[in-house]
Design an enzyme around this catalytic site. Structure first.
Site, PDB file in Angstrom:
ATOM      1  N   LYS A  89       0.817  -1.224   0.000  1.00  0.00           N
ATOM      2  CA  LYS A  89       0.000   0.000   0.000  1.00  0.00           C
ATOM      3  C   LYS A  89       0.855   1.280   0.000  1.00  0.00           C
ATOM      4  O   LYS A  89       1.864   1.366   0.682  1.00  0.00           O
ATOM      5  CB  LYS A  89      -0.937   0.003   1.213  1.00  0.00           C
ATOM      6  CG  LYS A  89      -1.880   1.219   1.199  1.00  0.00           C
ATOM      7  CD  LYS A  89      -3.027   1.048   2.166  1.00  0.00           C
ATOM      8  CE  LYS A  89      -3.796   2.347   2.376  1.00  0.00           C
ATOM      9  NZ  LYS A  89      -4.280   3.006   1.159  1.00  0.00           N
ATOM     10  N   SER A 142     -12.546   5.399   1.011  1.00  0.00           N
ATOM     11  CA  SER A 142     -12.216   6.740   1.488  1.00  0.00           C
ATOM     12  C   SER A 142     -11.249   6.598   2.665  1.00  0.00           C
ATOM     13  O   SER A 142     -11.663   6.505   3.817  1.00  0.00           O
ATOM     14  CB  SER A 142     -13.506   7.445   1.938  1.00  0.00           C
ATOM     15  OG  SER A 142     -13.205   8.594   2.688  1.00  0.00           O
ATOM     16  N   GLY A 144      -7.845   8.325   2.437  1.00  0.00           N
ATOM     17  CA  GLY A 144      -6.941   9.474   2.511  1.00  0.00           C
ATOM     18  C   GLY A 144      -5.477   9.075   2.448  1.00  0.00           C
ATOM     19  O   GLY A 144      -4.604   9.837   2.865  1.00  0.00           O
ATOM     20  N   CYS A 212      -4.907  10.007  -6.612  1.00  0.00           N
ATOM     21  CA  CYS A 212      -5.924   9.729  -5.604  1.00  0.00           C
ATOM     22  C   CYS A 212      -6.994  10.806  -5.518  1.00  0.00           C
ATOM     23  O   CYS A 212      -6.751  11.882  -4.988  1.00  0.00           O
ATOM     24  CB  CYS A 212      -5.292   9.488  -4.245  1.00  0.00           C
ATOM     25  SG  CYS A 212      -5.271   7.737  -3.910  1.00  0.00           S
ATOM     26  N   LYS A 247       0.956   5.740 -11.566  1.00  0.00           N
ATOM     27  CA  LYS A 247      -0.462   5.364 -11.461  1.00  0.00           C
ATOM     28  C   LYS A 247      -1.304   6.555 -11.868  1.00  0.00           C
ATOM     29  O   LYS A 247      -1.195   7.643 -11.285  1.00  0.00           O
ATOM     30  CB  LYS A 247      -0.751   4.985 -10.006  1.00  0.00           C
ATOM     31  CG  LYS A 247      -2.195   4.685  -9.678  1.00  0.00           C
ATOM     32  CD  LYS A 247      -2.519   3.214  -9.895  1.00  0.00           C
ATOM     33  CE  LYS A 247      -3.892   2.857  -9.407  1.00  0.00           C
ATOM     34  NZ  LYS A 247      -3.929   2.586  -7.993  1.00  0.00           N
ATOM     35  N   ASN A 277      -7.180   4.533 -11.338  1.00  0.00           N
ATOM     36  CA  ASN A 277      -7.541   4.586  -9.928  1.00  0.00           C
ATOM     37  C   ASN A 277      -9.067   4.727  -9.851  1.00  0.00           C
ATOM     38  O   ASN A 277      -9.764   4.562 -10.859  1.00  0.00           O
ATOM     39  CB  ASN A 277      -6.819   5.755  -9.242  1.00  0.00           C
ATOM     40  CG  ASN A 277      -6.591   5.495  -7.760  1.00  0.00           C
ATOM     41  OD1 ASN A 277      -7.522   5.085  -7.045  1.00  0.00           O
ATOM     42  ND2 ASN A 277      -5.392   5.707  -7.279  1.00  0.00           N
ATOM     43  N   GLY A 304     -14.091  -1.174  -8.352  1.00  0.00           N
ATOM     44  CA  GLY A 304     -14.808  -2.431  -8.554  1.00  0.00           C
ATOM     45  C   GLY A 304     -15.514  -2.455  -9.904  1.00  0.00           C
ATOM     46  O   GLY A 304     -15.249  -1.624 -10.779  1.00  0.00           O
TER      47      GLY A 304
END
Ligand SMILES: Cc1cc2nc3c(=O)[nH]c(=O)nc-3n(C[C@H](O)[C@H](O)[C@H](O)COP(=O)(O)O)c2cc1C
Length: 374
Positions: A89, A142, A144, A212, A247, A277, A304
């Site tokens: 991560k 969510s 952060g 993000c 990314k 993302n 998803g």
């Protein structure tokens, strides 16, 4: 025929009913916990499919992207469950707290096929979000982008790298942190520092997150290709020949996407893109009220099944650009992979490797199923 989940098998390795901190300390759960307890690595047929990822040989270039694998226990369990690419991560140069619980909700788009289209009115008008998790699985996350401090994540990342079996690769993910009072130069330097900290763990390659939406719409770095170009140059100066992937979120404009490729790959600083993302949406409960509690959380990232079409579109557009510009870069396809058919669709769209976050969370056997389908 599309693969169908057996709902009784459900026990996601990240437990959405617990806090992030509890998941970090006590997870993984379900089949991932079982494989760690068994203490033996699952036998993989090394070399069967002969894949590679940014120059590293892998059994099958399929795995889990940044997010649900919180630490080395999670990445080790992912390797044992046959995910040959396990992304650690996203880490930062400093400790960073998590958004308040809850961090995940089930999401139910209105369209009959359950998909969400970038730019559609539904994303601003509101998408139903609740705790009824159902297939095909779509969720919102969510968090952060929380991070431990480097003194904690560096030794753990080293352990995660060491746990990869032959034909498997630990993929570190990192991002810069923008804090109050920072100049743009400081922000660029923070990315370079974090990349150096990752390299110190012995990482063979790394992925930099520029995407993000949970940081707020104005702070989506990948919508500023020239700044990404400057950042990757600073990162390249730190990490030398270590391959770097970035990314990307969904980028609507072809011109912006081309500028992104030219300002990174075109300058020799980047060797690949991982995309997409999450897609940012306004989340509402059944009465139309804000679904996630707290200020600044009216919108959140959806991932998803709902975003598979958008992910496939980004991969196709990047593959077309690669062809037209005659440039050499890797494409890692992400977004809505929940079945072997979805894996195949990403490969057909031009992806060199494929990853699944939400699909893998709800189906620990996904890598085995994809391998069995080949
Ligand atoms: C629980 C969770 C946490 C995530 N955290 C991160 C993160 O820290 N960094 C990142 O680059 N992407 C993060 N993501 C995004 C995923 O890497 C991926 O791009 C996105 O979920 C779409 O893939 P999917 O449809 O297979 O879930 C996260 C996703 C999930 C589900």
């Amino acid at each position: 025929m599309a693969y169908r989940w057996n709902m009784s098998d459900f026990e996601p390795f990240y437990d959405v009913n617990r806090t992030y901190e509890d998941n970090y300390a006590q997870g993984p759960f379900g089949a991932f916990a079982e494989t760690l307890k068994s203490g033996t690595a699952v036998e993989e047929e090394s070399g069967k499919t002969g894949g590679s990822f940014l120059g590293q040989p892998v059994n099958l270039a399929f795995g889990i992207p940044a997010g649900p694998l919180l630490n080395s226990r999670y990445t080790t369990a992912a390797f044992r469950m046959g995910f040959d690419l396990a992304t650690y991560k996203t880490v930062r140069s400093r400790a960073w707290g998590c958004n308040p619980f809850p961090n995940v909700l089930a999401v139910h788009p209105a369209s009959t096929d359950g998909s969400l289209t970038p730019g559609s009115a539904e994303l601003d008008e509101g998408v139903l979000a609740d705790t009824n998790y159902e297939q095909p699985i779509s969720i919102s996350n969510s968090f952060g982008v929380p991070s431990q401090e480097p003194d904690v994540w560096q030794p753990d990342m080293r352990a995660a790298i060491a746990a990869a079996a032959p034909g498997q690769v630990l993929v570190p993910s990192f991002q810069g942190s923008r804090v109050e009072g920072m100049s743009e130069e400081d922000y660029i330097a923070d990315h370079a520092t974090t990349a150096r900290l990752v390299k110190e763990t012995g990482a063979k390659l790394m992925v930099m997150n520029t995407s993000c939406p949970n940081e707020g719409h104005n702070r989506l770095l990948c919508h500023n290709p020239l700044l990404v170009g400057r950042i990757t140059e600073a990162v390249k100066n730190e990490i030398g020949d270590t391959p770097l992937m970035i990314k990307l979120a969904f980028i609507p404009s072809d011109d912006d996407l081309e500028l992104m490729v030219r300002s990174t790959v075109g300058r020799g600083t980047v060797q690949g893109f991982s995309t997409i993302n999450t897609i940012s949406a306004r989340l509402v409960d059944k009465d139309g009220n804000q679904a996630l509690p707290g200020a600044g959380r009216d919108r959140s990232g959806v991932c998803g099944s709902a975003i598979r079409g958008a992910g496939l579109e980004m991969v196709r557009r990047l593959a077309a650009l690669r062809e037209r510009l005659g440039l050499d870069f890797a494409i890692n396809g992400v977004g809505g992979v929940v079945s072997p058919e979805d894996y195949a669709a990403y490969k057909a769209a031009g992806a060199d490797s494929v990853m699944s976050a939400t699909g893998a969370m709800w189906d620990a056997e996904l890598a085995h199923k994809i391998k069995a389908s080949l």
